[in-house]
Design a protein around this motif. Sequence first.
Motif, mmCIF file in Angstrom:
data_model
loop_
_atom_site.group_PDB
_atom_site.id
_atom_site.type_symbol
_atom_site.label_atom_id
_atom_site.label_comp_id
_atom_site.label_asym_id
_atom_site.label_seq_id
_atom_site.Cartn_x
_atom_site.Cartn_y
_atom_site.Cartn_z
ATOM 1 N N PRO A 10 -4.610 -0.670 -0.708
ATOM 2 C CA PRO A 10 -5.025 -0.328 0.662
ATOM 3 C C PRO A 10 -6.410 -0.863 1.021
ATOM 4 O O PRO A 10 -6.665 -1.222 2.175
ATOM 5 C CB PRO A 10 -5.007 1.207 0.663
ATOM 6 N N ALA A 67 -2.681 2.348 -5.661
ATOM 7 C CA ALA A 67 -2.678 3.244 -4.505
ATOM 8 C C ALA A 67 -4.031 3.280 -3.814
ATOM 9 O O ALA A 67 -4.129 3.708 -2.658
ATOM 10 C CB ALA A 67 -2.282 4.654 -4.940
ATOM 11 N N LEU A 68 -5.080 2.844 -4.509
ATOM 12 C CA LEU A 68 -6.421 2.790 -3.924
ATOM 13 C C LEU A 68 -6.871 1.354 -3.691
ATOM 14 O O LEU A 68 -7.438 1.024 -2.647
ATOM 15 C CB LEU A 68 -7.420 3.501 -4.848
ATOM 16 N N ILE A 100 1.322 3.933 -3.147
ATOM 17 C CA ILE A 100 1.046 5.352 -2.884
ATOM 18 C C ILE A 100 2.272 6.192 -3.248
ATOM 19 O O ILE A 100 2.152 7.262 -3.841
ATOM 20 C CB ILE A 100 0.642 5.555 -1.414
ATOM 21 N N TRP A 101 3.457 5.682 -2.892
ATOM 22 C CA TRP A 101 4.694 6.380 -3.248
ATOM 23 C C TRP A 101 4.860 6.428 -4.767
ATOM 24 O O TRP A 101 5.285 7.454 -5.323
ATOM 25 C CB TRP A 101 5.887 5.684 -2.608
ATOM 26 N N TYR A 102 4.501 5.349 -5.443
ATOM 27 C CA TYR A 102 4.575 5.333 -6.911
ATOM 28 C C TYR A 102 3.647 6.387 -7.501
ATOM 29 O O TYR A 102 3.995 7.077 -8.475
ATOM 30 C CB TYR A 102 4.201 3.946 -7.436
ATOM 31 N N LEU A 103 2.458 6.534 -6.915
ATOM 32 C CA LEU A 103 1.508 7.522 -7.396
ATOM 33 C C LEU A 103 2.066 8.939 -7.260
ATOM 34 O O LEU A 103 1.805 9.801 -8.094
ATOM 35 C CB LEU A 103 0.195 7.399 -6.605
ATOM 36 N N ILE A 104 2.860 9.139 -6.210
ATOM 37 C CA ILE A 104 3.435 10.461 -5.965
ATOM 38 C C ILE A 104 4.684 10.700 -6.824
ATOM 39 O O ILE A 104 4.859 11.772 -7.420
ATOM 40 C CB ILE A 104 3.788 10.629 -4.476
ATOM 41 N N SER A 159 0.844 -1.198 0.000
ATOM 42 C CA SER A 159 0.000 0.000 0.000
ATOM 43 C C SER A 159 0.876 1.244 0.000
ATOM 44 O O SER A 159 0.662 2.182 -0.782
ATOM 45 C CB SER A 159 -0.921 0.007 1.224
ATOM 46 N N GLY A 160 1.882 1.250 0.869
ATOM 47 C CA GLY A 160 2.806 2.376 0.922
ATOM 48 C C GLY A 160 3.596 2.531 -0.364
ATOM 49 O O GLY A 160 3.810 3.655 -0.850
ATOM 50 N N ALA A 179 -3.917 16.208 -3.961
ATOM 51 C CA ALA A 179 -4.043 15.703 -5.329
ATOM 52 C C ALA A 179 -4.460 16.782 -6.317
ATOM 53 O O ALA A 179 -4.475 16.536 -7.528
ATOM 54 C CB ALA A 179 -5.063 14.560 -5.360
ATOM 55 N N ALA A 204 -6.253 14.981 1.613
ATOM 56 C CA ALA A 204 -5.836 14.148 0.481
ATOM 57 C C ALA A 204 -6.252 14.801 -0.831
ATOM 58 O O ALA A 204 -5.491 14.810 -1.813
ATOM 59 C CB ALA A 204 -6.448 12.756 0.595
#
Length: 361
Positions: free
Chosen positions: A110, A106-107, A33-37, A29-30, A248, A244
């Motif tokens: 999680p 990322a969604l 999310i990091w990839y999304l950022i 999950s982390g 975004a 959040a």
Amino acid sequence: MGNIFSHDLLTRYEEILFIVAVISYLVCSGIFIWYLISRNEKAAQLGTILLTMGLVAHTFALALRWGTSGHAPMSNTYESLSLFGWGIVLFFLIAQRFYPIRAAGALVVPTAFLITSVAGVFYQGPDIPLAPALQSIWLWIHVTIAMLSYGLFALAFGAGFLYIIQENLLKKNYKGVVTSFTLLFAALGLVLGLWLGSMLAEPVTVQDPITRTVSNDYSFSDYFRIFGGGFIGLFVFLGLGYFAGKGASKRSFSNILPSLDVLDEVSYRGVAFGFPLLTIGIVTGAIWADQAWGRWWGWDPKETWSLITWLFYGGYLHTRLTMGWRGKHSAILAVVGLIVVLITYLGVNFFFSGLHSYATG
């Protein structure tokens, strides 16, 4: 060698593998999310590898549960939630093979972690005897198919929500992005809060000796805990959703997400494949009900909400195929659909009385 495969050790192996799977889903999950950022492809590749390893561990845990219990692992809340989370991860990894949707992890991941970790809260040993209604081959046929359909609907939900975000970003409607995140988080916070509140409630459980219908007698203090939990969850997640959404609300964030066409296609495929499975699940459930209780359909709360879920997703497909609803309209329906699924699966078990109430154990 015999001791290595003793019942107690196999149970212990199952517990360890399940914990490994939950930790893997948390770490992934982390990573996603990091990839999304960051849009770091190596991070995404690492996340996919670890997620696959977690799925393998989860698969072996389910297999060991089946072996030690002597029945398919779907007879109580722990087992069915575990299978639900397993299905979400499985279909996300499959979808990755055909569509560039790593950002959806990322969604989606999680969500799988949350469901699987909640399953751990309800952990029960494999030696608890099955209720008479569950001693049927239709148990694993019905529940397996239903949980797989839920996994596909969760995938459709993730892609649908990201579609809404991507469309708002492309239109520079940053207020819409914040609103979407805030509403989603608020809904999830409310559901989670109500569930946690129900865990603190202590209703008196009564079972009719003839119909085996289970009913719960809630006191004022029980309702205070339930709705108090819902209010706290709603308040906390409203704040999280707002921040959040603000994070975004950047034009560059659009470049990270998959295209609208890809997100629309993945969301549609999730429903298109999930709906037939849900249909089969309801039919096999009716056969099971006839064997267990002597009737095909009795408007039990679970049956009623299963029908509502079926009608909802049937409406999704009808509006898309005959009325041309695509894009944002379909995406909104896919997001709302998962809330209907959660009410059907969790809400009915915890807040309504009926023949399916044994599944809360």
